[in-house]
Design an enzyme around this catalytic site. Sequence first.
Site, short mmCIF file in Angstrom:
data_model
loop_
_atom_site.label_atom_id
_atom_site.label_comp_id
_atom_site.label_asym_id
_atom_site.label_seq_id
_atom_site.Cartn_x
_atom_site.Cartn_y
_atom_site.Cartn_z
N LYS A 57 0.81 -1.30 -0.10
CA LYS A 57 0.01 -0.09 -0.19
C LYS A 57 0.80 1.19 0.15
O LYS A 57 2.05 1.16 0.32
CB LYS A 57 -0.87 0.10 1.27
N ASP A 76 7.81 -2.46 5.84
CA ASP A 76 6.78 -3.49 6.63
C ASP A 76 6.69 -4.62 5.97
O ASP A 76 5.46 -5.14 5.52
CB ASP A 76 5.42 -2.51 6.55
#
Length: 136
Positions: A57, A76
Amino acid sequence: DEKRYYIVTDICKGGELFDEILARGKFSEQDAAMLMKQVLSCINYCHLNKIVHRDLKPENILLEQNKEFDQIKIIDFGTSLVIKDNQKLNEKLGTPYYIAPDVLAKNYNEKCDIWSCGVITYIVLSGIPPFNGATD
């Protein structure tokens, strides 16, 4: 060493792609193409090494300060996984705007990252999410 772990990281002073989308509204096709070429190159490298990210994202894409989109960092990897050839995954996780339908069906593989890349591409070109609903 024998007593400590050392973590060496890059400083990405350009911030998150998410913030750049908010600032610009939408990207030119040229900037979007450069950005997505870098994102897809990173994901291709992961997939060739049997790593699926599972939470791609704009918040997980960091930019360099020059904002030329030729050097990005994907971050992440907390939900990432090393997979085997032809392995099907069944954990339903990720961020609703970017999650592939196969993940919701709990029958997916590394290609779920490609779906997320498609959603990111749509957002950087239009400035809005492709599946904007009243609820997640």
